[in-house]
Design an enzyme around this catalytic site. Sequence first.
Site, PDB file in Angstrom:
ATOM      1  N   LYS A  84       0.871  -1.186   0.000  1.00 48.47           N
ATOM      2  CA  LYS A  84       0.000   0.000   0.000  1.00 48.47           C
ATOM      3  C   LYS A  84       0.895   1.220   0.000  1.00 48.47           C
ATOM      4  O   LYS A  84       1.865   1.283   0.751  1.00 48.47           O
ATOM      5  CB  LYS A  84      -0.856  -0.017   1.277  1.00 48.47           C
ATOM      6  CG  LYS A  84      -1.849   1.123   1.365  1.00 48.47           C
ATOM      7  CD  LYS A  84      -3.175   0.717   0.788  1.00 48.47           C
ATOM      8  CE  LYS A  84      -4.097   1.885   0.533  1.00 48.47           C
ATOM      9  NZ  LYS A  84      -3.802   2.629  -0.697  1.00 48.47           N
TER      10      LYS A  84
ATOM     11  N   LYS B 124       4.604   1.910   8.759  1.00 44.27           N
ATOM     12  CA  LYS B 124       3.377   2.636   9.151  1.00 44.27           C
ATOM     13  C   LYS B 124       2.162   1.701   9.163  1.00 44.27           C
ATOM     14  O   LYS B 124       1.366   1.717  10.097  1.00 44.27           O
ATOM     15  CB  LYS B 124       3.156   3.806   8.177  1.00 44.27           C
ATOM     16  CG  LYS B 124       2.117   4.796   8.639  1.00 44.27           C
ATOM     17  CD  LYS B 124       2.241   6.084   7.818  1.00 44.27           C
ATOM     18  CE  LYS B 124       1.347   7.158   8.352  1.00 44.27           C
ATOM     19  NZ  LYS B 124       1.680   8.500   7.939  1.00 44.27           N
TER      20      LYS B 124
ATOM     21  N   LYS C 232       5.495   2.222  -2.809  1.00 40.39           N
ATOM     22  CA  LYS C 232       5.422   3.633  -3.183  1.00 40.39           C
ATOM     23  C   LYS C 232       5.710   3.723  -4.667  1.00 40.39           C
ATOM     24  O   LYS C 232       6.437   2.898  -5.226  1.00 40.39           O
ATOM     25  CB  LYS C 232       6.480   4.439  -2.406  1.00 40.39           C
ATOM     26  CG  LYS C 232       6.119   5.885  -2.251  1.00 40.39           C
ATOM     27  CD  LYS C 232       5.174   6.089  -1.080  1.00 40.39           C
ATOM     28  CE  LYS C 232       4.723   7.512  -0.971  1.00 40.39           C
ATOM     29  NZ  LYS C 232       3.908   7.737   0.242  1.00 40.39           N
TER      30      LYS C 232
ATOM     31  N   SER D 233      -7.706   4.569   4.490  1.00 40.60           N
ATOM     32  CA  SER D 233      -7.484   4.084   3.118  1.00 40.60           C
ATOM     33  C   SER D 233      -7.691   2.570   3.070  1.00 40.60           C
ATOM     34  O   SER D 233      -8.213   2.023   2.096  1.00 40.60           O
ATOM     35  CB  SER D 233      -6.067   4.395   2.646  1.00 40.60           C
ATOM     36  OG  SER D 233      -5.884   5.773   2.621  1.00 40.60           O
TER      37      SER D 233
HETATM   38  P1  NAD Z   1      -2.511  21.311   4.664  1.00 38.28           P
HETATM   39  O1  NAD Z   1      -1.741  21.801   3.495  1.00 38.28           O
HETATM   40  O2  NAD Z   1      -3.958  21.055   4.570  1.00 38.28           O
HETATM   41  O3  NAD Z   1      -2.295  22.364   5.883  1.00 38.28           O
HETATM   42  C1  NAD Z   1      -1.030  22.778   6.309  1.00 38.28           C
HETATM   43  C2  NAD Z   1      -1.219  23.890   7.351  1.00 38.28           C
HETATM   44  O4  NAD Z   1       0.057  24.236   7.892  1.00 38.28           O
HETATM   45  C3  NAD Z   1      -1.808  25.183   6.776  1.00 38.28           C
HETATM   46  O5  NAD Z   1      -2.692  25.765   7.712  1.00 38.28           O
HETATM   47  C4  NAD Z   1      -0.565  26.067   6.639  1.00 38.28           C
HETATM   48  O6  NAD Z   1      -0.886  27.465   6.710  1.00 38.28           O
HETATM   49  C5  NAD Z   1       0.217  25.644   7.860  1.00 38.28           C
HETATM   50  N1  NAD Z   1       1.630  25.988   7.824  1.00 38.28           N
HETATM   51  C6  NAD Z   1       2.510  25.844   6.812  1.00 38.28           C
HETATM   52  N2  NAD Z   1       3.720  26.325   7.186  1.00 38.28           N
HETATM   53  C7  NAD Z   1       3.588  26.760   8.461  1.00 38.28           C
HETATM   54  C8  NAD Z   1       4.458  27.347   9.403  1.00 38.28           C
HETATM   55  N3  NAD Z   1       5.729  27.597   9.116  1.00 38.28           N
HETATM   56  N4  NAD Z   1       3.963  27.667  10.619  1.00 38.28           N
HETATM   57  C9  NAD Z   1       2.683  27.445  10.950  1.00 38.28           C
HETATM   58  N5  NAD Z   1       1.800  26.885  10.085  1.00 38.28           N
HETATM   59  C10 NAD Z   1       2.260  26.552   8.869  1.00 38.28           C
HETATM   60  O7  NAD Z   1      -1.711  20.017   5.159  1.00 38.28           O
HETATM   61  P2  NAD Z   1      -2.287  18.787   5.987  1.00 38.28           P
HETATM   62  O8  NAD Z   1      -2.877  17.788   5.073  1.00 38.28           O
HETATM   63  O9  NAD Z   1      -3.062  19.298   7.140  1.00 38.28           O
HETATM   64  O10 NAD Z   1      -0.916  18.137   6.504  1.00 38.28           O
HETATM   65  C11 NAD Z   1      -0.192  18.679   7.586  1.00 38.28           C
HETATM   66  C12 NAD Z   1       0.920  17.723   7.972  1.00 38.28           C
HETATM   67  O11 NAD Z   1       0.361  16.445   8.293  1.00 38.28           O
HETATM   68  C13 NAD Z   1       1.985  17.426   6.907  1.00 38.28           C
HETATM   69  O12 NAD Z   1       3.214  17.182   7.569  1.00 38.28           O
HETATM   70  C14 NAD Z   1       1.503  16.143   6.267  1.00 38.28           C
HETATM   71  O13 NAD Z   1       2.554  15.416   5.657  1.00 38.28           O
HETATM   72  C15 NAD Z   1       0.984  15.429   7.493  1.00 38.28           C
HETATM   73  N6  NAD Z   1       0.008  14.354   7.197  1.00 38.28           N
HETATM   74  C16 NAD Z   1      -1.159  14.620   6.578  1.00 38.28           C
HETATM   75  C17 NAD Z   1      -2.066  13.596   6.326  1.00 38.28           C
HETATM   76  C18 NAD Z   1      -3.399  13.867   5.697  1.00 38.28           C
HETATM   77  O14 NAD Z   1      -4.192  12.914   5.565  1.00 38.28           O
HETATM   78  N7  NAD Z   1      -3.722  15.078   5.324  1.00 38.28           N
HETATM   79  C19 NAD Z   1      -1.744  12.267   6.698  1.00 38.28           C
HETATM   80  C20 NAD Z   1      -0.530  12.020   7.348  1.00 38.28           C
HETATM   81  C21 NAD Z   1       0.333  13.080   7.593  1.00 38.28           C
END
Ligand code: NAD
Length: 443
Positions: A86, A110, A122, A377
């Site tokens: 996956k 994970k 991947k 997922s």
């Molecule tokens: P997103 O793009 O929806 O939101 C990111 C947020 O972080 C935004 O509000 C942005 O303004 C803020 N941001 C960016 N730079 C910043 C800074 N320097 N200081 C403060 N805020 C800042 O992203 P997301 O999907 O919420 O993902 C966030 C994190 O979680 C990432 O590391 C991503 O890899 C991880 N992640 C996401 C998922 C998912 O399902 N969305 C799953 C696993 C991990």
Amino acid sequence: MRAINLGFSLLEVKQMAEKGFNAFKMAQEQFDRIAESLELDGGTRDLLRAPLREYHFSIPVRMDDGTVKVFKGFRIQHNDARGPCKGGIRFHPQETADTVRALSMWMTWKCSVVNIPLGGGKGGVICDPHNLSLREQEAVCRGWVRQISKNVGPDEDVPAPDVMTNGQHMLWMLDEYETISGGRYPGFITGKPVGHGGSLGRTEATGYGVVFTMREACKEVELEMSSTTASVQGFGNVGQYAIELYTKYGGKVVCVSCWDQEDSKAYSFFKEDGVDLKELRGITDRFGSINKIKAKELGYDVLPGDAWLKQDVDILIPAALENAITGETVADIGKRVKIIAEGANGPTTPEADEILFNRGITVIPDFLANAGGVACSYFEQVQSNTNYFWPKDEVIGKLDDKMTEAFYSVMEISKRRNISLRDAAYMIAISRVAEACRLRGWV
Ligand code: NAD
């Protein structure tokens, strides 16, 4: 044991590559350290420190101007002892085979830590979708499937979206796979839009999963969640849904930080009585940036970007980006903080991790805390394979069960060995995969 952190974004991997680091080498070194403490035998180590299979191929695409351009594609299957591989497919101009190798290995760990019956894979294509028309993007998606269709599928390897790929790309890939295979196989791929084979609850899954692990961590450190306060970095998908569920449980978020596109810097938004999620969502753009002028009008204190870390709260939720808590900034964390729930990938550097462990702060590591996305997922795959879709409450209930069970299995090892939750999580993940290989008679 030295703390480790395997969650790296592509940007971070690229920066590391520029500094001469190699993501795959790093993933191998980290694996070797855990393998040593697990006392894995040589054969198992050799098997798990490299992918089982790799496919590298060329994707010829007729461009809009009539010329043919050949894109390089990959699918790397690190390990499938626990179930079909996956993992996402990235479209990125800086994609490399070593990055995909490392990411496929991290997917194996994970899936294993949350105990879903899947392995790690991947894929990627070296391309920049910003420079491709929609028709050209569709051709890349269909071309990727044509090259690899014999080696992926619901029972072998299940792709998903990742950096710069989305639900539309997944549907084009599904359509090509079904055309080649001559049937309907919605379980071939996940990340499909709801109504087209996607799962309800996927949007909430990562943020909610973070809170399910936080809820259990509160019990462990004897905090009543409903009387706790929290501060959050990031107001995107993960941050918003973590705040939504945390406040439903009665917690109070006093500070949220996000990136401001206009000023190219971050700000924190503080309200002593607690932020109002609905109100903040109403003044936030689709990139998760809160409008600072409107926030001021609504009574928020607009503070510097790092203020979120300095709040006198019980819980910190870094949910934005990597390296948010470093050896330098860790000293800013208030005395009251008892739990850090890593919504983002790689928000804590190894140096900071060690300091937090010594301070007795419970850090719920990224690949456990934010595994709600991959767990959901898996639920999408199960629903697609049976062509029967569950109501949202059922999806969220199953997610809660998965995250809670995973949290306690990690907590138990952490207590027994007096190691951080991060190290315990890696020990569990790697030992489960090693055991599956042993039981299959591979090693
Ligand atoms: P997103 O793009 O929806 O939101 C990111 C947020 O972080 C935004 O509000 C942005 O303004 C803020 N941001 C960016 N730079 C910043 C800074 N320097 N200081 C403060 N805020 C800042 O992203 P997301 O999907 O919420 O993902 C966030 C994190 O979680 C990432 O590391 C991503 O890899 C991880 N992640 C996401 C998922 C998912 O399902 N969305 C799953 C696993 C991990």
